[in-house]
Design a protein around this motif. Sequence first.
Motif, short mmCIF file in Angstrom:
data_model
loop_
_atom_site.label_atom_id
_atom_site.label_comp_id
_atom_site.label_asym_id
_atom_site.label_seq_id
_atom_site.Cartn_x
_atom_site.Cartn_y
_atom_site.Cartn_z
N SER A 23 39.95 -10.81 12.71
CA SER A 23 40.41 -10.35 11.39
C SER A 23 40.99 -11.47 10.54
O SER A 23 41.26 -11.28 9.36
N PRO A 66 33.93 -4.82 11.37
CA PRO A 66 35.21 -5.41 11.81
C PRO A 66 35.00 -6.72 12.57
O PRO A 66 34.02 -6.89 13.28
N THR A 107 44.69 -6.36 7.66
CA THR A 107 43.68 -5.31 7.53
C THR A 107 42.36 -5.92 7.04
O THR A 107 42.34 -7.06 6.55
N PRO A 108 41.25 -5.18 7.15
CA PRO A 108 39.97 -5.71 6.66
C PRO A 108 40.04 -6.07 5.18
O PRO A 108 40.73 -5.42 4.40
N GLY A 166 46.62 -8.05 14.08
CA GLY A 166 45.35 -7.56 13.54
C GLY A 166 44.30 -7.55 14.63
O GLY A 166 44.52 -8.04 15.74
#
Length: 319
Positions: A27, A225, A187-188, A23
């Motif tokens: 993250s 992010p 992932t976010p 990631g």
Amino acid sequence: GRTVLTDKLLEKLRVGNFLAVLGASGSGKSSIVRAGLLYQLKLGRRLSGSENWFLKIFKPGEHPLQSLALAFLDTELSVIERASQLAQAEELIAKGAYGLRQLVTSLVIDDTQKLVIVLDQFEEAFTLCRDKEERQKFFECILGALQQCSDKLCLVLTMRSDFFGKCTEQEYSGLAQQIQHNLVTVTPMTQEELQQAIIEPAKQVKLKIEPELVKEMLADVANAPGVLPLLQDTLTELWKKRSDNYLRLKNYSQLGGVMGTLGQRATKVYESLDEDEKLVCKHIFLALTQLGEGTEDTRKRCFKQDLVNKYYSEELIDS
């Protein structure tokens, strides 16, 4: 907020013995493995018998083979006993995959048990280890042992996704292929997951949180992010400033929000230093930064003695 992802990692280990968690920076890769996967393995509720598995976690560092040997030390032993244990581990690992296999089989003697080795911040094998031969031997060792004792050994690695290209530059004992076939991408977090990450920790310590505060924090972290470490730090500071068993929006505003909390606190500490101390601070932080080569800059660990030179004494570094 990472329940679904934790479940996915557990299922991967249920059917396989290699797991690559990749990631972006910030993250939450290490957190999901440490606080999600390993925590559930220790509980033993999701994977039968996993509460009896052996768990080892380490970062490759400048000398990954030595770091691997250190991971096998029993911290409850005396200093002399640990020194002897380390010497034995280093001797076996020097033999490569066969030696690591011996270490694993000497530890895992019950057919219901396994050894899970977590290689956290795996990118250090490229950023900190500058010896290409040592790096190659490290990859051969861990991946070879995985093949030789697949029923007893599981490998889990966390790595910044922008370093996957480094894994493809050479054959590296099939490292890139292993990652591709056993990849879980961090992932976010969704809006709902972020809300859980904000509210649930407060609930667990019986704190109330103003709805306006939750709304404001969600707006500040939306589409940002790598914000999770900042969110964690902000929640910690809000907890310190709690009043009447409440987390309040006014305290959040005073901190400067998610994006301003850490910077505000760091600036306050830095401004409290005298001019000599500020120079030392700059020296230390530059030494703790590894400049990227085609990738983002990364953190770098170093020994205190490496910071000491004719300009910066040990007394100054310690101050």
